[in-house]
Design an enzyme around this catalytic site. Structure first.
Site, mmCIF file in Angstrom:
data_model
loop_
_atom_site.group_PDB
_atom_site.id
_atom_site.type_symbol
_atom_site.label_atom_id
_atom_site.label_comp_id
_atom_site.label_asym_id
_atom_site.label_seq_id
_atom_site.Cartn_x
_atom_site.Cartn_y
_atom_site.Cartn_z
ATOM 1 N N LEU A 154 18.247 4.504 -11.105
ATOM 2 C CA LEU A 154 17.974 3.844 -12.375
ATOM 3 C C LEU A 154 17.105 4.697 -13.286
ATOM 4 O O LEU A 154 17.390 4.853 -14.466
ATOM 5 C CB LEU A 154 17.260 2.506 -12.122
ATOM 6 C CG LEU A 154 17.889 1.539 -11.128
ATOM 7 C CD1 LEU A 154 17.025 0.300 -10.975
ATOM 8 C CD2 LEU A 154 19.290 1.156 -11.568
ATOM 9 N N GLY A 155 16.017 5.217 -12.705
ATOM 10 C CA GLY A 155 15.090 5.978 -13.530
ATOM 11 C C GLY A 155 13.990 6.569 -12.680
ATOM 12 O O GLY A 155 13.869 6.247 -11.494
ATOM 13 N N GLU B 110 8.886 2.040 -14.921
ATOM 14 C CA GLU B 110 8.596 3.477 -14.956
ATOM 15 C C GLU B 110 7.385 3.782 -15.827
ATOM 16 O O GLU B 110 6.584 4.663 -15.489
ATOM 17 C CB GLU B 110 9.823 4.271 -15.442
ATOM 18 C CG GLU B 110 11.100 4.106 -14.613
ATOM 19 C CD GLU B 110 10.951 4.397 -13.131
ATOM 20 O OE1 GLU B 110 9.966 5.068 -12.744
ATOM 21 O OE2 GLU B 110 11.798 3.942 -12.344
ATOM 22 N N HIS C 243 3.592 1.206 -6.693
ATOM 23 C CA HIS C 243 4.369 0.046 -6.228
ATOM 24 C C HIS C 243 3.415 -0.939 -5.560
ATOM 25 O O HIS C 243 2.484 -0.534 -4.867
ATOM 26 C CB HIS C 243 5.442 0.500 -5.238
ATOM 27 C CG HIS C 243 6.480 1.367 -5.873
ATOM 28 N ND1 HIS C 243 6.924 2.538 -5.325
ATOM 29 C CD2 HIS C 243 7.173 1.212 -7.042
ATOM 30 C CE1 HIS C 243 7.840 3.079 -6.120
ATOM 31 N NE2 HIS C 243 8.003 2.290 -7.162
ATOM 32 N N THR D 271 -3.069 -7.882 -6.527
ATOM 33 C CA THR D 271 -1.676 -7.876 -6.081
ATOM 34 C C THR D 271 -1.688 -7.928 -4.557
ATOM 35 O O THR D 271 -2.140 -6.993 -3.913
ATOM 36 C CB THR D 271 -0.953 -6.586 -6.548
ATOM 37 O OG1 THR D 271 -1.678 -5.454 -6.077
ATOM 38 C CG2 THR D 271 -0.848 -6.523 -8.054
ATOM 39 N N ASP E 105 15.979 -7.263 -12.737
ATOM 40 C CA ASP E 105 15.299 -7.339 -14.033
ATOM 41 C C ASP E 105 14.889 -8.760 -14.425
ATOM 42 O O ASP E 105 13.792 -8.963 -14.943
ATOM 43 C CB ASP E 105 16.212 -6.762 -15.133
ATOM 44 C CG ASP E 105 16.096 -5.240 -15.219
ATOM 45 O OD1 ASP E 105 15.578 -4.621 -14.267
ATOM 46 O OD2 ASP E 105 16.541 -4.681 -16.248
HETATM 47 N N1 ARG Z 1 13.496 1.673 -8.158
HETATM 48 C C1 ARG Z 1 13.843 2.033 -9.513
HETATM 49 C C2 ARG Z 1 13.700 3.504 -9.659
HETATM 50 O O1 ARG Z 1 12.656 4.001 -10.001
HETATM 51 C C3 ARG Z 1 13.031 1.316 -10.499
HETATM 52 C C4 ARG Z 1 13.017 -0.107 -10.222
HETATM 53 C C5 ARG Z 1 13.395 -0.792 -11.432
HETATM 54 N N2 ARG Z 1 13.675 -2.144 -11.135
HETATM 55 C C6 ARG Z 1 14.341 -2.887 -11.954
HETATM 56 N N3 ARG Z 1 14.522 -4.130 -11.666
HETATM 57 N N4 ARG Z 1 14.790 -2.431 -13.072
HETATM 58 O O2 ARG Z 1 14.672 4.204 -9.437
HETATM 59 ZN ZN ZN Z 2 8.909 2.920 -8.898
HETATM 60 CA CA CA Z 3 -2.902 -4.828 -3.919
#
Ligand code: ARG
Ligand code: ZN
Ligand code: CA
Length: 351
Positions: A223-224, A264, A273, A289, A322
């Site tokens: 994703l990113g 991000e 995280h 958290t 999301d």
């Molecule tokens: N795990 C993802 C990554 O950095 C980012 C998580 C984003 N989560 C989301 N629900 N958009 O590759």
């Molecule tokens: Zn992350």
């Molecule tokens: Ca914590």
């Protein structure tokens, strides 16, 4: 007589300077008494094994960080110093917070980063496309800026879904974003990977004062990814796939609400995280958290219990879908705002 007055004036000066000295000494002491024994930058447990890299949704920010740490043996020390400074700043906010990094909300003294005020970050978006679909619309770009503003100011409509257990810690981080520019490049490359190749070809614009976001297809279902504070200026910023950017246009469910960039940018502002990239003992250095055993995926039901506490699965720094993540906590707010302190790695972005 004149001598006496002069003498008294000098004495008064001495006294006031002594008074001034005291807080400084206290601060120095606080700095030295910061406990860094639990510091680590990354635990590898979910890096190479495919188990936690479920559906390729593993966080490549950590993988990218591992690569940078290998390439630059001074980066670990840099990140250690940033962490120490963060803890030192937060420790000053309240004695009750001593030894509890991130808990800028527990005491009577407000976090010292409060007086920084609202931080507005200009964003330059660099769209690198290999087909017309990837050349996303202006409307899609604007939608991502709107999502960032809503999420970081706790003005997102789904914040009201927060269970009462966590409702009191939902935080307006007082960080906002403005679109400062869009650059568009056609390129035959169809998958850019996570080794910062796209940043090499299209270097960031004024990274000290600007958040750079490269929108390009990463490949491998990624994703990113983001670079944490302390990394090289030439690669500072966030990379995200065009179909995970914004909440309108070319977007792919269930990552079609712009939360990948919210997540991000959390990393970019030094948030980790919420499970601390490890088991129950590993920590994100944020007190409010709850500790968790690993990432949560999909849309978990409430309560999801791990490590004898309820997971904050709706936090932007988890791995949920999301539409199932909708909050930063006040501890995360305190932590991320320390990067804007005069001694912080993103001080140049403070007003
Ligand atoms: N795990 C993802 C990554 O950095 C980012 C998580 C984003 N989560 C989301 N629900 N958009 O590759
Ligand atoms: Zn992350
Ligand atoms: Ca914590």
């Amino acid at each position: 007589m004149k001598k006496l007055i002069m003498g008294m004036a000098a004495l008064a000066l001495l006294f006031t300077s002594c008074e001034k000295d005291q807080p400084e000494n206290v601060n120095e002491l606080a700095q030295e008494s910061v406990d860094m024994s639990d510091f680590y930058v990354h635990t590898d447990y979910n890096d190479e094994d495919g188990k936690a890299a479920q559906n390729g949704k593993n966080c490549y920010s950590m993988k990218n960080l591992n690569r940078l740490l290998k390439e630059d043996d001074k980066l670990y020390r840099k990140m250690y110093d940033i962490e120490k400074n963060t803890r030192s700043i937060l420790a000053k906010s309240s004695n009750a917070n001593k030894g509890k990094p991130g808990s800028g909300d527990g005491g009577t003294t407000p976090p010292p980063t409060d007086n920084i005020g609202i931080v507005t970050i200009p964003v330059v978006v660099t769209v690198v496309y290999s087909n017309s679909q990837e050349n996303i619309s202006e409307a899609q770009i604007n939608s991502q800026i709107a999502v960032l503003n809503a999420d970081f100011r706790a003005q997102n409509s789904d914040a009201s879904n927060t269970p009462s257990e966590f409702a009191s810690v939902v935080a307006d981080s007082e960080v906002q974003f403005t679109l400062a520019g869009v650059r568009r490049y056609s390129n035959a490359t169809t998958q850019w990977g996570t080794n910062d190749a796209v940043k090499g070809q299209y270097p960031p614009e004024t990274p000290a004062t600007t958040l750079n976001i490269w929108v390009c297809n990463i490949g491998g279902g990624i994703l990113g990814y983001a670079q944490f504070p302390g990394g090289p200026a030439a690669t500072d910023g966030v990379v995200v796939g065009p179909n995970y950017f914004g909440n309108t246009g070319y977007v792919s469910a269930p990552f079609d609400k712009g939360r990948t960039v919210t997540h991000e940018v959390g990393h970019y502002l030094n948030l980790r995280h919420i499970w601390g990239d490890g088991r129950c003992q590993q920590d994100d250095f944020v007190a409010d958290t709850p500790s968790s055993d690993g990432p949560n995926y999909g849309c978990p039901s409430y309560p999801t219990t791990n490590c004898r506490s309820t997971d904050m699965t709706m936090n932007y720094m988890d791995y949920t879908n999301d539409n199932c993540m909708y909050m930063f906590s006040s501890g995360q707010k305190s932590r991320l705002r320390t990067v804007f302190a005069s001694s912080g790695p993103r001080a140049a972005m403070a007003p």
